[in-house]
Design an enzyme around this catalytic site. Structure first.
Site, PDB file in Angstrom:
ATOM      1  N   ARG A  52      -6.762 -55.048 -76.859  1.00 17.09           N
ATOM      2  CA  ARG A  52      -6.931 -55.461 -75.467  1.00 17.09           C
ATOM      3  C   ARG A  52      -7.273 -56.947 -75.390  1.00 17.09           C
ATOM      4  O   ARG A  52      -6.865 -57.637 -74.454  1.00 17.09           O
ATOM      5  CB  ARG A  52      -8.035 -54.635 -74.817  1.00 17.09           C
ATOM      6  CG  ARG A  52      -7.650 -53.192 -74.520  1.00 17.09           C
ATOM      7  CD  ARG A  52      -8.838 -52.417 -73.996  1.00 17.09           C
ATOM      8  NE  ARG A  52      -9.904 -52.340 -75.002  1.00 17.09           N
ATOM      9  CZ  ARG A  52     -11.122 -51.861 -74.761  1.00 17.09           C
ATOM     10  NH1 ARG A  52     -11.437 -51.440 -73.541  1.00 17.09           N
ATOM     11  NH2 ARG A  52     -12.035 -51.816 -75.717  1.00 17.09           N
ATOM     12  N   LEU A  63      -7.863 -45.840 -81.420  1.00 17.11           N
ATOM     13  CA  LEU A  63      -8.455 -46.200 -80.136  1.00 17.11           C
ATOM     14  C   LEU A  63      -9.619 -45.272 -79.798  1.00 17.11           C
ATOM     15  O   LEU A  63      -9.796 -44.225 -80.442  1.00 17.11           O
ATOM     16  CB  LEU A  63      -7.383 -46.084 -79.046  1.00 17.11           C
ATOM     17  CG  LEU A  63      -6.204 -47.054 -79.145  1.00 17.11           C
ATOM     18  CD1 LEU A  63      -5.088 -46.639 -78.194  1.00 17.11           C
ATOM     19  CD2 LEU A  63      -6.665 -48.474 -78.845  1.00 17.11           C
ATOM     20  N   HIS A 116      -6.600 -41.368 -76.894  1.00 20.75           N
ATOM     21  CA  HIS A 116      -5.731 -40.781 -77.925  1.00 20.75           C
ATOM     22  C   HIS A 116      -4.550 -40.020 -77.337  1.00 20.75           C
ATOM     23  O   HIS A 116      -3.408 -40.164 -77.780  1.00 20.75           O
ATOM     24  CB  HIS A 116      -6.538 -39.835 -78.814  1.00 20.75           C
ATOM     25  CG  HIS A 116      -7.435 -40.537 -79.771  1.00 20.75           C
ATOM     26  ND1 HIS A 116      -8.127 -39.881 -80.760  1.00 20.75           N
ATOM     27  CD2 HIS A 116      -7.772 -41.848 -79.908  1.00 20.75           C
ATOM     28  CE1 HIS A 116      -8.838 -40.745 -81.460  1.00 20.75           C
ATOM     29  NE2 HIS A 116      -8.648 -41.942 -80.951  1.00 20.75           N
ATOM     30  N   LYS A 147      -9.310 -38.947 -85.687  1.00 23.53           N
ATOM     31  CA  LYS A 147     -10.045 -37.811 -85.177  1.00 23.53           C
ATOM     32  C   LYS A 147     -11.216 -38.292 -84.317  1.00 23.53           C
ATOM     33  O   LYS A 147     -11.695 -39.414 -84.521  1.00 23.53           O
ATOM     34  CB  LYS A 147     -10.531 -36.961 -86.356  1.00 23.53           C
ATOM     35  CG  LYS A 147     -11.448 -37.747 -87.247  1.00 23.53           C
ATOM     36  CD  LYS A 147     -11.916 -36.995 -88.423  1.00 23.53           C
ATOM     37  CE  LYS A 147     -12.953 -37.794 -89.155  1.00 23.53           C
ATOM     38  NZ  LYS A 147     -12.983 -39.215 -88.932  1.00 23.53           N
ATOM     39  N   ARG A 150     -19.399 -44.606 -78.865  1.00 23.73           N
ATOM     40  CA  ARG A 150     -19.779 -43.211 -79.128  1.00 23.73           C
ATOM     41  C   ARG A 150     -20.770 -42.680 -78.101  1.00 23.73           C
ATOM     42  O   ARG A 150     -21.003 -41.469 -78.039  1.00 23.73           O
ATOM     43  CB  ARG A 150     -20.359 -43.090 -80.543  1.00 23.73           C
ATOM     44  CG  ARG A 150     -19.309 -43.239 -81.631  1.00 23.73           C
ATOM     45  CD  ARG A 150     -19.931 -43.492 -82.986  1.00 23.73           C
ATOM     46  NE  ARG A 150     -18.918 -43.618 -84.033  1.00 23.73           N
ATOM     47  CZ  ARG A 150     -18.216 -44.742 -84.241  1.00 23.73           C
ATOM     48  NH1 ARG A 150     -18.449 -45.809 -83.495  1.00 23.73           N
ATOM     49  NH2 ARG A 150     -17.310 -44.779 -85.201  1.00 23.73           N
ATOM     50  N   ASP A 175     -17.691 -37.115 -82.410  1.00 24.46           N
ATOM     51  CA  ASP A 175     -17.579 -37.978 -83.586  1.00 24.46           C
ATOM     52  C   ASP A 175     -17.852 -37.202 -84.871  1.00 24.46           C
ATOM     53  O   ASP A 175     -16.944 -36.922 -85.659  1.00 24.46           O
ATOM     54  CB  ASP A 175     -18.532 -39.155 -83.444  1.00 24.46           C
ATOM     55  CG  ASP A 175     -18.323 -40.212 -84.510  1.00 24.46           C
ATOM     56  OD1 ASP A 175     -19.072 -40.193 -85.496  1.00 24.46           O
ATOM     57  OD2 ASP A 175     -17.409 -41.046 -84.368  1.00 24.46           O
TER      58      ASP A 175
END
Length: 414
Positions: free
Chosen positions: A60, A97, A102, A120, A190, A202
């Site tokens: 970005r 990302l 996702h 993941k 997160r 996570d």
């Protein structure tokens, strides 16, 4: 001394892999996002793979993308993620990302015919997982490949561990994983609900996946889910303790903490099997007529998430002899223990490429490339595996009375 030298050399090579001579037409990867995980998960593993080059990156922030490309020797920087997806010279995209992006970018890449290595957790919730992994874009012999990057499942140590696990006979299992309290600041993604944050998203992507594989499928129910909120958003969990019930009465637990104390650093898996009758060959004794041998097995897999650095698999078996069918007592009891380690597939009797210094991500990349090239693959994470992992996470959030991460509004254009 020799073992310490081997440990030091292996760990040095993980971060300093040799540069392989590239094939005449290697797979050309683009990276969507200048993420911190990208060097460890793809850029370093690609160095030693002769059929992979990292060709382009986008972020970005153009300045961040340019600095990232310069630091890691990536020859091109795209103006946008879409420019990479539309680039006819790119074969594969890696998507590290934030979780909330996702689903959209995996679909965009698949529609453009790109093979996708997807960090993941694969998506934000099981609704997205069902839609993505059952997408018509994945149908047909020429369809692109999609893989959730559950990298730990590709390492020889996982294969060695599972060779001692019989899913139908598992009575209980527990998977734990911790992150030291200094690792992620309060402003980390997160802890952002809108981007698919949360400890279950996570760390739970590891532990839920482990339980799915150990038990051989999805839990029937989440019996308890305890969470604590992150620093900024009560919808975003910082730690979790979850208990599931599986088919056949087995119970699985998982724990994770994004702010763990320093005495909790080893990501471990503990498995307890039900008592089963085994043969004399399996027990190491000659079984007298009229008697049978019953074995109860415990397994501990230490450092399952990054076994290349250092790991161990401890197998403890307890045996008893008893009269056939008599569960009320025993005649004799003894134990047997051993520790197993596996850094290459040759150590588990499998003829498959690998080096002791290959991290989980390098083993994963090997199988991803094989799949893209139409070769046989020995390890894989199926779409059903990824869907079940997200269902486990959704079950935990529901039991904790927290909202599921938001479903993307993105729709593929006709």
């Amino acid at each position: 001394m020799a073992s310490l030298f081997g440990l030091a050399r292996r760990n040095w090579l993980i971060l300093n892999p040799p540069q392989a001579s590239k094939s005449t037409a290697p797979l050309r990867f683009g990276i969507l996002g200048a993420a911190d995980i990208a060097p460890q998960a793809l850029i370093l593993p690609a160095r030693s793979h002769p059929d992979v080059v990292i060709h382009i990156v986008a972020a970005r922030d153009p300045k961040k993308a340019n600095a990232f490309a310069q630091k890691h020797g990536i020859p091109e920087v795209a103006k946008s993620y879409q420019d990479i997806v539309d680039n006819p010279n790119i074969d594969c995209v890696y998507i590290p990302l934030p979780n909330g992006l996702h689903y959209e970018w995996a679909l965009r890449a698949l529609k453009a015919g790109k093979h996708v290595l997807l960090e993941k957790p694969s998506v934000n919730n099981s609704t997205e997982a069902e839609a993505l992994f059952k997408s018509p874009l994945l149908d047909g012999p020429q369809a692109p490949i999609l893989l959730e990057a559950a990298h730990y499942l590709f390492h020889p140590a996982w294969t060695a561990f599972m060779s001692y696990v019989t899913p139908a006979e598992v009575a209980s299992a527990k998977a734990v994983i911790w992150v030291p309290r200094w690792k992620f600041g309060a402003d980390d993604i997160r802890y952002r609900y809108d981007l698919g944050g949360g400890a279950l998203m996570d760390l739970g992507a590891y532990t839920a996946s482990v339980l799915v594989h150990v038990f051989g499928g999805l839990a029937e129910d989440c019996e308890e889910s305890i969470t604590q909120p992150g620093p900024n958003d009560t919808k975003c969990d910082r730690l979790f303790k979850v208990r599931y019930r599986f088919r056949g009465g087995g119970h699985g637990e998982m724990e994770g903490d994004l702010k763990a104390p320093l005495d909790r650093l080893s990501p471990d898996v503990h498995v307890m099997h039900k008592p089963i009758v085994v043969s004399g060959a399996d027990s190491g004794v000659k079984v007298p007529e009229g008697l049978e041998v019953v074995r109860t097995r415990k397994i501990k897999f230490s450092t399952f998430a990054q076994p290349t650095y250092l790991h161990s698999i401890q197998i403890d078996d307890e045996f008893i002899t008893r009269k056939i069918g008599d569960a009320s007592g025993h005649i004799k009891k003894w134990t047997s223990s051993k520790t197993v380690k596996a850094y290459t597939f040759s150590e588990v009797g499998i003829d498959q490429p690998g080096e002791s210094c290959w991290p989980t991500y390098r083993y994963q990349l090997e199988q991803f490339v094989n799949k893209v090239r139409g070769r046989d693959v020995q390890q894989w994470v199926s779409g059903d595996d990824s869907i079940n992992t997200m269902k486990m996470i959704d079950m935990a959030y529901t039991a904790a009375k927290l909202p599921l991460r938001p479903t993307s509004e993105y729709k593929l254009a006709d």
